[in-house]
Design an enzyme around this catalytic site. Structure first.
Site, PDB file in Angstrom:
ATOM      1  N   ASP A 146       0.827  -1.201   0.000  1.00 11.45           N
ATOM      2  CA  ASP A 146       0.000   0.000   0.000  1.00 11.45           C
ATOM      3  C   ASP A 146       0.868   1.260   0.000  1.00 11.45           C
ATOM      4  O   ASP A 146       1.790   1.391   0.816  1.00 11.45           O
ATOM      5  CB  ASP A 146      -0.881  -0.029   1.260  1.00 11.45           C
ATOM      6  N   ASP A 171     -10.353   1.042  -5.207  1.00  8.48           N
ATOM      7  CA  ASP A 171     -10.305   2.501  -5.049  1.00  8.48           C
ATOM      8  C   ASP A 171     -10.879   3.231  -6.254  1.00  8.48           C
ATOM      9  O   ASP A 171     -10.863   4.467  -6.309  1.00  8.48           O
ATOM     10  CB  ASP A 171      -8.854   2.981  -4.887  1.00  8.48           C
ATOM     11  N   GLU A 187       2.134  -0.302  -4.679  1.00  8.44           N
ATOM     12  CA  GLU A 187       1.186   0.725  -5.104  1.00  8.44           C
ATOM     13  C   GLU A 187       1.919   2.056  -4.988  1.00  8.44           C
ATOM     14  O   GLU A 187       2.331   2.460  -3.912  1.00  8.44           O
ATOM     15  CB  GLU A 187      -0.058   0.723  -4.215  1.00  8.44           C
TER      16      GLU A 187
HETATM   17  O1  TEU Z   1      -4.730   3.921  -1.728  1.00  9.53           O
HETATM   18  C1  TEU Z   1      -3.816   4.956  -1.925  1.00  9.53           C
HETATM   19  C2  TEU Z   1      -4.235   5.974  -2.829  1.00  9.53           C
HETATM   20  O2  TEU Z   1      -3.464   6.453  -3.616  1.00  9.53           O
HETATM   21  C3  TEU Z   1      -5.624   6.434  -2.672  1.00  9.53           C
HETATM   22  O3  TEU Z   1      -5.568   7.692  -2.119  1.00  9.53           O
HETATM   23  C4  TEU Z   1      -6.289   6.457  -3.955  1.00  9.53           C
HETATM   24  O4  TEU Z   1      -5.631   7.319  -4.842  1.00  9.53           O
HETATM   25  C5  TEU Z   1      -7.666   6.963  -3.740  1.00  9.53           C
HETATM   26  O5  TEU Z   1      -8.312   6.090  -2.872  1.00  9.53           O
HETATM   27  C6  TEU Z   1      -8.406   7.008  -5.033  1.00  9.53           C
HETATM   28  O6  TEU Z   1      -9.563   7.679  -4.815  1.00  9.53           O
HETATM   29  C7  TEU Z   1      -4.389   2.964  -0.782  1.00  9.53           C
HETATM   30  C8  TEU Z   1      -5.483   1.943  -0.662  1.00  9.53           C
HETATM   31  O7  TEU Z   1      -5.608   1.252  -1.870  1.00  9.53           O
HETATM   32  C9  TEU Z   1      -6.732   2.629  -0.226  1.00  9.53           C
HETATM   33  O8  TEU Z   1      -7.829   1.768  -0.194  1.00  9.53           O
HETATM   34  C10 TEU Z   1      -6.473   3.205   1.142  1.00  9.53           C
HETATM   35  O9  TEU Z   1      -7.576   3.944   1.555  1.00  9.53           O
HETATM   36  C11 TEU Z   1      -5.236   4.085   1.167  1.00  9.53           C
HETATM   37  O10 TEU Z   1      -4.129   3.522   0.495  1.00  9.53           O
HETATM   38  C12 TEU Z   1      -4.780   4.287   2.588  1.00  9.53           C
HETATM   39  O11 TEU Z   1      -4.270   3.105   3.101  1.00  9.53           O
END
Ligand code: TEU
Ligand code: CA
Length: 554
Positions: A199, A324, A250
């Protein structure tokens, strides 16, 4: 090119809360996942990426972890986990865990201790700063609205949270933090897991001094920071290199040049990254809230840049959606009854025939769509709720407009229950689901799709199988055709004497394709198509959302 099992694999992402509920409490769980292993086997995927299942107060659905070595109560027990892992392995399916270590929950023991006093041994596990001129230490925005700093009365200082207040950022510059994270990772690896999805791993190293950003933009000081590669190399040396893993970082704000380091083919960091450039084409990073479609020429330019940029020096991940993002079909295809299935198959073809490891997000293989939420009361996602409150309060949007944008771009579109059959609650639960079920489950569901040979499910099954049978799908080099065209996404994949010609009509109109001169008129084998009737050779026009893959042997 180096052969690796994870280059030849297709990954299926499970969002456990919404996948399958085994005990009627309305929340998906581990036993639910275990019960669907045969379904996943039939689809033919190789790897499951499991969104977080660790103990969590669920401020952000498990992305706020309070104990990395315990299972969230709602999801089951560690015994349930072990059974799920064993069952996956018996089915020949690998398990990749979500590793959320940019931040923890504020309820994690580390943070509980850290916030207790300035001289606590765990104080430096997190990023604490004094107020600056009576306000926040800098002007960074949190990804989930408001300031990235939270004032904590106990010690009269602020802590940094790039996401929700309940997600304090770990201080990766502290070597003890890194060691604790590496120990925890080792514990999971010794259990027999097959990899990690990391993440926001591009955000773990912040620029010293934490300088103000233009309009509060933290990106230059947080993403791809000064020590991120050093820390990942250390992680690789101490943990990853000791096992045979698929690792995917990510990486918000990653560029091709940065990705060449994260996913370098010497294997000193990660297997691959998730980049965001194609998801940002409709406003994502600069401003997510709108109703725009992802434009084809932009999409092709971005994909081409990544396909050619990482060839022979890195490895791509391929995705159109995840937990997301809104549903790809509603954002990039056509979710009307008439074109839903054909456009879902077209999008799948365009993605799965590129170079890289494809990711299928639960329900994508059924052509699941965005959700008619009706009102904010049905929204559960912290990002959407916070954004609604902030942007309506400060007058950026009126409530109606903002709600419409959330229905189009909000994360909950991907988080409604998996649609298993046409019984109540789509067969997801016998209780009350934690989030509404998309009412279209009566026509879009797994049971119906598995039983019908021309369904999206069976098409995905075939696409996935092609990656296992056609080496050129995995290792062939990519060459984009017709870059400027706004309707057709066409490219070739070449490996030795094999050339695959992929042509996808991204539009509802008939569209002309240019068949490359060296292929024109030659005999070819049709590997897959989303229309019944096809001629003997590639045709010069594509019907609405038509997709074809022709194989030439030169
Ligand atoms: O997402 C990271 C991220 O970049 C998010 O801000 C994403 O761009 C956004 O949700 C899009 O609208 C990760 C996880 O995949 C997400 O589910 C988490 O909420 C976040 O990190 C925090 O851990
Ligand atoms: Ca349950």
């Amino acid at each position: 090119m180096d052969k690796k099992w994870w280059k030849e694999s297709v990954v299926y992402q499970i969002y456990p809360r919404s996948f399958c509920d085994s005990n009627g409490d309305g929340i998906g769980d581990l036993n639910g996942i275990t019960s669907k292993m045969d379904y996943l086997k039939e689809l033919g995927i190789d790897v499951i990426w499991l969104s977080p299942v660790y103990q969590s107060p669920n401020a952000d659905n498990g992305y706020d972890i309070s104990d990395y070595q315990a299972i969230m109560e709602e999801f089951g027990t560690m015994e349930d986990y072990d059974r799920m892992l064993a069952s996956a392995h018996e089915h020949g399916i690998k398990i990749v865990m979500d590793l959320v270590v940019n931040h923890t929950s504020d309820e994690h023991q580390w943070f509980v201790e850290s916030r207790s006093s300035k001289d606590n041994a765990k104080r430096d596990y997190y990023i604490w700063r004094d107020a600056k001129d009576g306000h926040e230490p800098n002007n960074w925005h949190s990804c989930f609205s408001g300031s990235a700093w939270k004032y904590d009365e106990t010690t009269d200082m602020y802590y940094l949270h790039m996401f929700a207040e309940k997600q304090p950022d770990l201080n990766w510059d502290n070597p003890v933090v890194r060691d604790d994270v590496f120990k925890m990772m080792t514990w999971w690896c010794d259990k027999g897991i097959d990899g990690f999805r990391m993440d926001v791993i591009s955000m773990i190293s912040k620029v010293e001094g934490l300088p103000d950003g233009v309009d509060g933009n933290y990106t230059p000081y947080v993403c791809n920071g000064p020590h991120v590669h050093e820390y990942l190399q250390e992680m690789n040396e101490k943990v990853l290199s000791r096992y045979d893993l698929l690792t995917v970082g990510e990486c918000p704000a990653v560029t091709v040049d940065e990705a060449k380091k994260y996913a370098n083919s010497n294997g000193t960091e990660l297997s691959m990254v998730f980049q965001f450039e194609h998801m940002d084409l409709d406003g994502g990073e600069t401003f997510k809230w709108n109703e725009r479609k992802i434009p084809l020429s932009g999409l092709k330019a971005v994909m081409n840049k990544w396909q050619t940029g990482l060839e022979n020096c890195g490895w791509n991940s391929l995705y159109w959606c995840n937990h997301d993002q809104p549903r790809m079909l509603s954002r990039m295809g056509n979710d009307s009854d008439e074109y839903r299935e054909v456009s879902a198959k077209m999008l799948g073809t365009a993605l799965h025939m590129m170079q890289g490891t494809p990711y299928v997000y639960q329900g994508e293989e059924l052509g699941m769509t965005n959700v008619p939420f009706g009102s904010m009361e049905n929204i559960r996602d912290i990002e959407s709720i916070n954004a609604f409150n902030e942007l309506t309060a400060n007058g950026t949007f009126d409530e109606e407009t903002m709600f419409r944008y959330i229905c189009y771009k909000g994360r909950d579109n991907a988080r409604t229950p998996m649609q298993w059959d046409d019984s109540e609650n789509a067969g997801f639960t016998t209780g009350t689901p934690w989030i509404m079920v998309n009412p279209n489950y009566t026509k879009i569901n797994a049971k119906e799709q598995v039983s019908r040979k021309d369904s999206v499910f069976h098409y995905y099954k075939k696409l996935i199988a092609l990656r296992h049978t056609e080496e050129a799908v995995v290792y062939g080099s990519f060459n984009l055709l017709m870059p400027e065209d706004e309707e057709v996404f066409a490219y070739t994949r070449t490996l030795g004497s094999t050339v695959l010609f992929i042509a996808c009509n991204y539009s509802q109109n008939e569209a002309a394709v240019e068949i490359p001169a060296e292929l024109a008129g030659k005999k070819a084998e049709l590997l897959i198509s989303n229309y019944d009737e096809q001629g003997e050779t590639a045709a010069k026009t594509l019907r609405a959302y038509e997709a074809v893959v022709w194989k030439y042997t030169l």
